[in-house]
Design an enzyme around this catalytic site. Sequence first.
Site, PDB file in Angstrom:
ATOM      1  N   ASP A 132     -15.864   0.329   6.531  1.00 53.57           N
ATOM      2  CA  ASP A 132     -15.257  -0.130   5.282  1.00 53.57           C
ATOM      3  C   ASP A 132     -15.567  -1.610   5.058  1.00 53.57           C
ATOM      4  OD1 ASP A 132     -13.884   0.055   2.937  1.00 53.57           O
ATOM      5  OD2 ASP A 132     -11.882   0.088   3.824  1.00 53.57           O
ATOM      6  N   GLY A 155       0.835  -1.188   0.000  1.00 51.86           N
ATOM      7  CA  GLY A 155       0.000   0.000   0.000  1.00 51.86           C
ATOM      8  C   GLY A 155       0.867   1.233   0.000  1.00 51.86           C
TER       9      GLY A 155
END
Length: 443
Positions: free
Chosen positions: A284, A161
């Site tokens: 999320d 990421g």
Amino acid sequence: MGTYCNEGCLPGWYGNDCASQCICENNSTCDTKDGTCTCKEATCGKYCDSKCECYEEQHFVCEETTGLCRCEGSRFQADSTGYSFDIFLFAVIGIASAAIALFACLVCLAHGLRRHRQGFKTIVDTEFDSYVEELLREHPDLEEWILKRKDIKVQKEIGFGEFGRIELAELQRRDGTVTAALKSLMTKLRHYLPISYRDFCHEIACLKKLQGHPNIIYLLGIVVSGDPKYIIVEYAARGDLLNYVRELRNRGITRPEEERLLGMARDITLALQHMEENKFIHRDIACRNVLIMEDYVAKIGDFGLSRDIYETGQYCKDLWSPIHGPLPLKWTPPEFLQGGVYDTKGDIWSYGVLLWEIATLGETPFTNVPTSEMTTFFLDRQRLYQSERCTNSLYNIMLRCWQLKPIARPNARELTNELEELSRLYERFFNDIVPEQFEIEDW
């Protein structure tokens, strides 16, 4: 564009769902897939943040990545008139002088960079340490989860990421060696955000508080000193749910696979039920954040955006701001888009989108709806379409999750009961199961 027809990223953004912001400098361009910077003239470096200083009149060209000056030819050529030796002598003297000057410059530069890096590292480490101190003050029993770096043997990278990576590792414990996944945070990165430190520590707190539920990824330990920092969790051998359903798209759904998906959908509702009971909201809930174990048990595995609603009472009100980083808008309920309000029923809305991802075998939701028009889209009573393979029973559950008023949506326990009823009645989950895969049962 892309393997799964992702939308093109706006200028300055890149990566999966265009969630990462480009950090290239000096008007350089950014690759929409991996964020690699392509430098323009007279700039160089990984982020195009340095100036090239090569002498064009001497036919030197600047290397974009390193900033070194590469000679493309010589303006002067030796001849046979007696000037060759003079030119050679001047060249030797010039090169020697330049080498001495370059060495002195490099020494000064290295000293300056070392001082700059030490200062930067001190600021970053101090800031991160303050988050860790607060975390341990609020959760003193986390001291037991702090591990030594020597007990971790990294095997390979399995994901990455903007601020870290996911790695496969062997963890040495008192009861033996176990396979684990390491979620890292790099504090030495040039471009850092304090929000990443807060979310890193908050995820540790979430996993600790929700520890022990069979459908929430299990925390094995943390490493908070040195670099990189690690959250160590159990390893999910079958990866995430999004990639799993996309792999099924190519080979067709069989009845055993349909039953597995129904079981995974139920597993997630059990995790949501546990979070509701502990006054947690996740913010999320999506297939990409659900991990699948070797025995096909599904577990929620990412709490980077989750929030404890005890912090602000009954609701968590958090107006959107670049400070909070990218938010999963396509999974976000309309009450948040409209007023920044999010409670446990917001996770139920996101769960409906997750069911839609399963039913479409990994398609991206709202591909034709601009972000600026999503609130209007919902208020006009429009919803994600029913795919050809999705049964009416499953789509009706989705529509209940997408009620405009949060109070009208089912809670996690009701969703669990509905999915168990589908399984008990042997209801269909998909319309296009491969016929030859059905087993013939005796009367």
